[in-house]
Design a protein around this motif. Structure first.
Motif, PDB file in Angstrom:
ATOM      1  N   ARG A  52     -18.309  -3.510  -6.758  1.00  0.00           N
ATOM      2  CA  ARG A  52     -17.959  -1.971  -7.369  1.00  0.00           C
ATOM      3  C   ARG A  52     -17.506  -1.366  -8.633  1.00  0.00           C
TER       4      ARG A  52
ATOM      5  N   ARG B 154     -18.019 -11.193   0.178  1.00  0.00           N
ATOM      6  CA  ARG B 154     -16.789 -10.238   0.010  1.00  0.00           C
ATOM      7  C   ARG B 154     -16.383 -10.522  -2.052  1.00  0.00           C
TER       8      ARG B 154
ATOM      9  N   SER C 119     -13.046  -0.520   1.131  1.00  0.00           N
ATOM     10  CA  SER C 119     -12.049  -0.620  -0.650  1.00  0.00           C
ATOM     11  C   SER C 119     -13.125  -0.183  -1.825  1.00  0.00           C
TER      12      SER C 119
ATOM     13  N   GLY D 268      -3.675  -6.316   0.207  1.00  0.00           N
ATOM     14  CA  GLY D 268      -4.784  -6.738   0.701  1.00  0.00           C
ATOM     15  C   GLY D 268      -3.992  -6.131   2.198  1.00  0.00           C
ATOM     16  N   ALA D 269      -3.270  -6.354   3.131  1.00  0.00           N
ATOM     17  CA  ALA D 269      -2.943  -6.247   4.049  1.00  0.00           C
ATOM     18  C   ALA D 269      -3.087  -4.367   4.361  1.00  0.00           C
TER      19      ALA D 269
ATOM     20  N   ASP E 229     -16.302  -7.315  -3.922  1.00  0.00           N
ATOM     21  CA  ASP E 229     -15.144  -7.368  -4.372  1.00  0.00           C
ATOM     22  C   ASP E 229     -15.081  -6.789  -6.062  1.00  0.00           C
TER      23      ASP E 229
ATOM     24  N   SER F  40     -11.330  -8.490   7.632  1.00  0.00           N
ATOM     25  CA  SER F  40     -11.347  -8.380   6.553  1.00  0.00           C
ATOM     26  C   SER F  40     -12.993  -8.149   6.005  1.00  0.00           C
TER      27      SER F  40
ATOM     28  N   TYR G 153      -5.185  -2.693   2.329  1.00  0.00           N
ATOM     29  CA  TYR G 153      -6.963  -2.200   2.573  1.00  0.00           C
ATOM     30  C   TYR G 153      -7.326  -2.817   4.051  1.00  0.00           C
TER      31      TYR G 153
ATOM     32  N   ALA H 190     -12.198  -4.851   5.574  1.00  0.00           N
ATOM     33  CA  ALA H 190     -11.522  -4.503   4.378  1.00  0.00           C
ATOM     34  C   ALA H 190     -11.684  -4.251   2.935  1.00  0.00           C
ATOM     35  N   SER H 191     -13.212  -4.884   2.925  1.00  0.00           N
ATOM     36  CA  SER H 191     -13.373  -5.762   1.799  1.00  0.00           C
ATOM     37  C   SER H 191     -14.886  -4.024   1.988  1.00  0.00           C
TER      38      SER H 191
ATOM     39  N   ARG I 161      -8.420   3.841  -2.227  1.00  0.00           N
ATOM     40  CA  ARG I 161      -8.207   2.855  -3.360  1.00  0.00           C
ATOM     41  C   ARG I 161      -7.078   4.518  -3.474  1.00  0.00           C
TER      42      ARG I 161
ATOM     43  N   ARG J 198      -5.376  -9.633  10.100  1.00  0.00           N
ATOM     44  CA  ARG J 198      -5.918 -11.391   9.458  1.00  0.00           C
ATOM     45  C   ARG J 198      -7.354 -11.704  10.324  1.00  0.00           C
TER      46      ARG J 198
ATOM     47  N   GLY K 180      -3.064  -9.752  -5.105  1.00  0.00           N
ATOM     48  CA  GLY K 180      -4.352  -8.314  -4.881  1.00  0.00           C
ATOM     49  C   GLY K 180      -5.602  -8.304  -5.341  1.00  0.00           C
ATOM     50  N   ARG K 181      -6.714  -7.283  -5.976  1.00  0.00           N
ATOM     51  CA  ARG K 181      -7.509  -7.194  -6.545  1.00  0.00           C
ATOM     52  C   ARG K 181      -7.577  -6.581  -8.281  1.00  0.00           C
ATOM     53  N   ASP K 182      -6.780  -5.867  -8.100  1.00  0.00           N
ATOM     54  CA  ASP K 182      -6.589  -4.859  -9.359  1.00  0.00           C
ATOM     55  C   ASP K 182      -5.553  -4.860  -9.668  1.00  0.00           C
TER      56      ASP K 182
ATOM     57  N   LYS L 187      -3.653 -16.357  -3.611  1.00  0.00           N
ATOM     58  CA  LYS L 187      -3.429 -15.848  -3.750  1.00  0.00           C
ATOM     59  C   LYS L 187      -1.566 -15.039  -3.233  1.00  0.00           C
TER      60      LYS L 187
HETATM   61  O1   DC Z   1      -6.430  -9.841  -0.042  1.00  0.00           O
HETATM   62  P1   DC Z   1      -7.480  -9.530   1.241  1.00  0.00           P
HETATM   63  O2   DC Z   1      -7.992 -11.078   1.465  1.00  0.00           O
HETATM   64  O3   DC Z   1      -6.686  -9.966   1.368  1.00  0.00           O
HETATM   65  O4   DC Z   1      -7.933  -8.367   1.227  1.00  0.00           O
HETATM   66  C1   DC Z   1      -9.418  -7.946   1.975  1.00  0.00           C
HETATM   67  C2   DC Z   1      -9.624  -6.876   1.275  1.00  0.00           C
HETATM   68  O5   DC Z   1      -9.500  -5.559   0.474  1.00  0.00           O
HETATM   69  C3   DC Z   1     -10.711  -7.402   0.092  1.00  0.00           C
HETATM   70  O6   DC Z   1     -11.988  -7.752   0.333  1.00  0.00           O
HETATM   71  C4   DC Z   1     -10.630  -7.081  -1.134  1.00  0.00           C
HETATM   72  C5   DC Z   1      -9.634  -5.230  -0.764  1.00  0.00           C
HETATM   73  N1   DC Z   1      -8.449  -5.678  -1.605  1.00  0.00           N
HETATM   74  C6   DC Z   1      -8.369  -4.102  -2.796  1.00  0.00           C
HETATM   75  O7   DC Z   1      -9.659  -3.895  -2.552  1.00  0.00           O
HETATM   76  N2   DC Z   1      -7.843  -4.397  -3.306  1.00  0.00           N
HETATM   77  C7   DC Z   1      -6.668  -5.102  -3.903  1.00  0.00           C
HETATM   78  N3   DC Z   1      -5.522  -4.727  -4.772  1.00  0.00           N
HETATM   79  C8   DC Z   1      -6.580  -6.046  -2.574  1.00  0.00           C
HETATM   80  C9   DC Z   1      -7.730  -6.292  -1.641  1.00  0.00           C
END
Ligand code: DC
Length: 222
Positions: free
Chosen positions: A185, A178, A101, A33-34, A182, A94, A36, A97-98, A107, A89, A127-129, A14
């Motif tokens: 949750r 992860r 998050s 992601g950065a 992710d 990671s 988080y 963060a996971s 959030r 990084r 991102g994720r959401d 992504k």
């Molecule tokens: O995209 P990434 O791998 O850099 O993200 C790191 C963690 O942050 C990922 O495991 C889940 C969380 N995350 C999230 O919950 N919501 C987002 N919009 C982006 C990342």
């Protein structure tokens, strides 16, 4: 402002895709992601348990996360005024963060920051959401995925290029963990928005993925 959302699991590409599109269209690339990871890094630095809300939530009071975009539109992340972009990084960050998050307060802590950037600039946010929660009215949404094995393979190559020594098995195991964290949750799980365009790039090269997505954007927006 034009808002493009790209969601998907870790390691689907992504970030580099969004960076490429941002350059092509002169948009800002917001790598959520950065943000988080910044929280995860702060938690690790403070030796707190990232999966324990009782140890993470109080830390948010002393944490300020900021982002800046330079002339090449690259994102720089700051914790309490100090740039930490490179420190974010690592595999440990990671995982932290996971875990962090999944905490609703984390959030909530990052929500306005993400929405405020999208209000002021033409952006592509990954991102994720993003398509489901952060920018439900985004102009175009993509859901980018690839098999866990392909993603692990790519990530190992990235680590190798940076001189980081880590086994394929460990990377694959962490990716699967992860994905599980992710997508299971309770709050804002990794989920494809109903109106997102799904793109599985398991059998596409990075170049093919970039061209494919750029063509769709150009067709829809320009
Ligand atoms: O995209 P990434 O791998 O850099 O993200 C790191 C963690 O942050 C990922 O495991 C889940 C969380 N995350 C999230 O919950 N919501 C987002 N919009 C982006 C990342």
């Amino acid at each position: 402002m034009i808002n493009i959302a790209i969601d998907g699991p870790s390691g689907a590409g992504k970030s580099s895709l969004a960076g490429f599109i941002a350059k092509e269209l002169s948009f800002v690339h917001v790598d959520t992601g950065a943000l988080y990871r910044a929280v995860g890094y702060y938690v690790v630095c403070n030796k707190a348990d990232p999966s324990d809300p009782e140890s993470v939530v109080p830390l948010l009071d002393s944490l300020k996360v900021d982002v800046e975009y330079d002339g090449t539109k690259k994102q720089h992340v700051f914790i309490n005024g100090k740039e930490v972009s490179e420190e974010l990084r690592t595999n440990d960050v990671s995982m932290a963060a996971s875990a962090a998050s999944a905490i609703p307060e984390v959030r909530e802590f990052l929500l306005d920051l993400q929405r405020n950037i999208a209000e002021k600039e033409n952006i592509i946010m990954d991102g994720r959401d993003v398509g489901t929660v952060i920018l439900p009215n985004a102009d175009i949404k993509f859901f980018l995925s690839a098999s866990p094995e392909k993603r692990a393979d790519r990530r190992v190559k990235e680590y190798e290029a940076k001189g980081i020594d880590i086994s394929y098995e460990k990377v694959l195991e962490d990716i699967i963990q992860r994905d599980k964290n992710d997508s299971t949750r309770k709050i804002s799980p990794l989920k494809q928005a109903e109106d997102a365009i799904p793109v599985d790039n398991s059998d596409m090269t990075e170049e093919e993925t970039k061209r494919f997505i750029l063509d769709i954007i150009k067709e829809k927006l320009l």
